[in-house]
Every structure is written in C-alpha cells, then in structure tokens.
Design a protein around this motif. Structure first.
Motif, PDB file in Angstrom:
ATOM      1  N   THR A  63       0.848  -1.188   0.000  1.00 32.45           N
ATOM      2  CA  THR A  63       0.000   0.000   0.000  1.00 32.45           C
ATOM      3  C   THR A  63       0.886   1.241   0.000  1.00 32.45           C
ATOM      4  O   THR A  63       2.108   1.144   0.177  1.00 32.45           O
ATOM      5  N   GLU A  72      -4.543  -4.888   5.984  1.00 30.82           N
ATOM      6  CA  GLU A  72      -5.792  -4.119   6.049  1.00 30.82           C
ATOM      7  C   GLU A  72      -6.991  -5.057   6.038  1.00 30.82           C
ATOM      8  O   GLU A  72      -7.939  -4.893   6.824  1.00 30.82           O
ATOM      9  N   ARG A  76      -9.279  -5.035   9.782  1.00 30.01           N
ATOM     10  CA  ARG A  76     -10.314  -4.015   9.839  1.00 30.01           C
ATOM     11  C   ARG A  76     -11.139  -4.190  11.119  1.00 30.01           C
ATOM     12  O   ARG A  76     -11.170  -5.284  11.693  1.00 30.01           O
ATOM     13  N   HIS A 350     -11.492   5.447   3.552  1.00 30.21           N
ATOM     14  CA  HIS A 350     -10.309   5.046   4.322  1.00 30.21           C
ATOM     15  C   HIS A 350      -9.409   6.258   4.540  1.00 30.21           C
ATOM     16  O   HIS A 350      -9.162   7.035   3.603  1.00 30.21           O
ATOM     17  N   PRO A 375     -10.835   1.143   9.801  1.00 31.39           N
ATOM     18  CA  PRO A 375      -9.691   0.517   9.132  1.00 31.39           C
ATOM     19  C   PRO A 375      -8.791  -0.221  10.116  1.00 31.39           C
ATOM     20  O   PRO A 375      -8.943  -0.094  11.342  1.00 31.39           O
ATOM     21  N   ALA A 376      -7.858  -0.993   9.577  1.00 33.87           N
ATOM     22  CA  ALA A 376      -6.865  -1.658  10.427  1.00 33.87           C
ATOM     23  C   ALA A 376      -6.036  -0.613  11.164  1.00 33.87           C
ATOM     24  O   ALA A 376      -5.713   0.446  10.607  1.00 33.87           O
TER      25      ALA A 376
END
Length: 407
Positions: A63, A72, A76, A350, A375-376
């Motif tokens: 990413t 991710e 989440r 996000h 999100p994570a």
C-alpha cells in the motif's frame, strides 16, 4: 429514521482480545467486527508480520504506506495495542484485559501458547467464561499439531490442488483457504457464544486450515469414499456438454451455462440459438450421445455464440429461462449491478487510501446492520485509549511507554 427503530449490529457488546498473525486467525476477528464485536488486537516485537507481507509470488500488494493490503483486510474493525506480554507489567495488563473479554483469539503454536501462558488451561482459570478460539495448520492433536502452516499448505494437504487438473497441482489464489478458515473460526466462536448463553460455560474451540480444506471438499470426499476412487470432473470444454460449458462471445467476453437436468433445457437451448436442426440429429439425441460427440458439438456452438456480444446472449438466454451468467474478472465485480444493489460491494472512506470498495457482509439481517466500521490500526494506535478504559492514568501509561512495555 426514528432512533428507536435504528438497527444495531448483531454482536454489539461482545469483546474479543486477539493475539494472532497473518490472516486465518485475524480474519475471524475482522469478520466478527463486521457484525459489531469490539476487538482489541495485541501486537509485540516488530508487529504482525502480515504488515510486511508485500510480495505474493510475482505480485506486489504493498500500500502507499509500505504495508500490505492483506494486513488491512485481516485487521479491519480492530483497535490496536502494542504490548510486551512477557514482561511483568505487560502480563498484568494482559490479564486485566482477559478478565474483561468474551473471546480470546489466537493462532500461535501450541508450545508457544503454553510458554506465554495464553493457553486455555491458564486463561480459563482467570476467566472461566472465556471462549478460547484457536486456529492451526493441521489440528489440535497428533504429531503435526505444533507445526505451522500457510494457505498453500492447507490446499495441498486437503486435496484442493488437484481439483481442476488431475495431473498438475495448482493453487487457488489469493488466501482462499485462509479466508474460509477465518469464516469457520468465526462460526465456531459464534456457536460457542451461543452455548455460553445457554449454559453459562466458556470453552475452547479449534479450527485448522487442513480441516477447513476438507470441509470445503465435502462433496469430493464423500464421492471418493463411496465410489472408491479420486473424483475427477473435467472442465475441458470439449469434454463437457454445451449445457454445462463456457463460451466466448463476439466481444471477447465469456459466459457460462449450467443446466440440470439437461433434457429439460436442450430443446430450448437449440431453438434459442437457432439450431433446431440438432434436435433431429441422432448424434445429439440425449445427454449420453451429446457427451460422446461433445467436441463436434462445442466447436459448432463456439461459432454460434461468437456471432453476438455477451450482453445480447445474456438477454436472450434469460428471457427464455436458460441459466447463463457472465464469467467476470475480479475487477469487474465493482461494476456488477447485482453486487451493488445487494451491498455485496460497499463504499468505504479510508483515512489513508481514500474512497475504496470493500466486500459487504454476505448475510442480510432484517433486524441488524453489518459492515466494515473502521480501518486496520497502526501499531499501538489505540494503546492509550485501551489502557485508560481498564483504569490506567495517562501518567502510568507514559511510564509504561518509557519502559518499552507498550508503544
């Protein structure tokens, strides 16, 4: 909407503490988060190694922040705490969290769990009602119960890799068995929570990649057991009936049709495609004959189907009650009207990646809502919040940070 009629998440109020890595374990927590569970993810050392799993085969899945897309996906809906549970003060924090949790989720090896004191026998003494959920490679017992495994190994062991080609083993990508195992683990956890609701008792549950692979192959295994041979159902186009086959259309796009029982649909298929003459051809009189002469038949229909674009054929087939559907690439799903109408694909804003599209929860509840809520986390993102919730002051947390017990 009247606040009194607003839907709630089905698992609101259920607390999960997770100390797990990669996807098969953490994926279960993410799924339960989609239906409202509150999840705290513990990381230690360099953090969950899945953060840094940015190359899969020849594919870069990193990413913009240099971490992995898979991280991710697996994390989440979770709050993150960095905690050294091997230190005395870290252990004290961990036990406070355990006392106030419904589920402890881990996929660490058996000997590691015992060494760290996070096994069921230890934690159930501190919280007798806890659901202790475990994910492993090959199961809780036997000589390989403490051996690690990844998705391809589960596919290999279960027989999945020979499903489509009896001669050459092939993997199904990406993390298919990991995700199925995560689903199985979430199922196990929900079942154990239901049992606890009835009996008041906690318990240990165990899911493995191997077992999940076998469960996915349920029909194959039972067929093999009854018939005494390895099931081999070819998907070579010229060895299948046109009523159970795929075709390339004029625009280069593919469709697939599956019809059972075939005799019910053969006449309609021939008439719909303008091939009524085949109905009087003895070479294609019944299913057995069509299979015996399928190469000739498929070559014939290849030319017919190639005369129109995919959407033209789909409109025609649907109108006449034939069961065809488009063969799509993964990226096509984001424009699939059926997936959007049913919220099988949903928009998510996000903080790092902007507006992205995610799979929605695959189940609709008339009295509940679902979906990705956050999100994570970054490593230790919610450490202060989590510790304050269990009674630590900011000053105490600052001191713990100086001692590298938390981040």
């Amino acid at each position: 909407m009247d606040e009194s009629t607003e839907k709630n998440y089905p698992l609101e109020g259920i607390k999960i503490l997770e100390y797990a890595v990669f996807h098969a374990g953490p994926g279960a927590g993410a799924i339960l988060g989609d239906i409202g569970a509150d999840i705290i993810k513990i990381e230690s050392g360099p953090g969950d190694p899945e953060r840094y799993w940015t190359i899969v085969g020849n594919m870069d899945i990193s990413t913009p922040n240099g971490e992995s897309v898979m991280h991710e996906i697996s994390n989440r809906n979770k709050k993150g705490i960095y905690l050294d549970i091997t230190s005395e003060k870290g252990r004290e924090i961990f036990l406070k969290l355990i006392q106030n949790t419904d589920v402890f989720l881990t996929n660490l090896r058996k000997t590691t769990k015992i060494k760290l004191g996070i096994d069921y026998q230890t934690l159930s003494k501190i919280n007798p009602k806890i659901i202790h959920a475990n994910v492993s490679g090959y199961g809780p017992d036997g000589p390989e119960s403490d051996i690690g495994a990844f998705d391809p190994m589960g596919q290999a062991r279960s027989g999945m890799m020979y499903l489509n080609d009896p001669n050459t083993p092939k993997l199904i990508h990406l993390a298919i068995l990991d995700q199925a195992t995560a689903i199985a683990a979430s199922h196990a956890i929900i079942t154990a929570l239901f049992v606890r609701e009835r009996t008041g008792k906690g318990q240990e549950v165990h899911v493995s990649l191997f077992a999940t692979g076998l469960w996915l192959l349920y029909a194959n295994l039972v067929t093999s057991s009854i018939l005494g041979r390895d099931p081999s159902i070819s998907w070579i186009r010229t060895k299948n009936s046109p009523l159970r086959n795929s075709f390339c259309c004029k625009d280069g796009k593919w469709i697939i049709g599956v019809h059972h029982p075939e005799e019910k649909y053969w006449e309609t298929f021939c008439k719909t495609t303008g091939q009524e003459q085949l109905l009087n051809d003895t070479k294609f009189a019944d299913k057995k004959a069509r299979v015996a002469n399928c190469e000739e038949l498929i070559n014939h229909f290849d030319k017919i189907i190639a005369s129109k674009d995919r959407n033209e054929w789909l409109d025609i087939f649907v109108k006449h009650g034939l069961m065809f559907t488009p063969i799509q690439r993964v990226h096509d799903i984001f424009q699939d009207k059926q997936s959007l109408i049913n919220e099988y694909i949903k928009e998510f804003s996000h903080p790092l990646y902007g507006d992205i599209k995610l799979p929605g929860y695959p189940i609709h509840f008339s009295e509940g809502k679902t979906g990705t809520r956050m999100p994570a986390p970054s490593i230790g993102q919610h450490t202060y919040e989590i510790l304050q919730d269990i009674g630590y002051t900011v000053e105490q947390i600052d001191d713990l940070k100086k001692e590298n017990i938390i981040k």
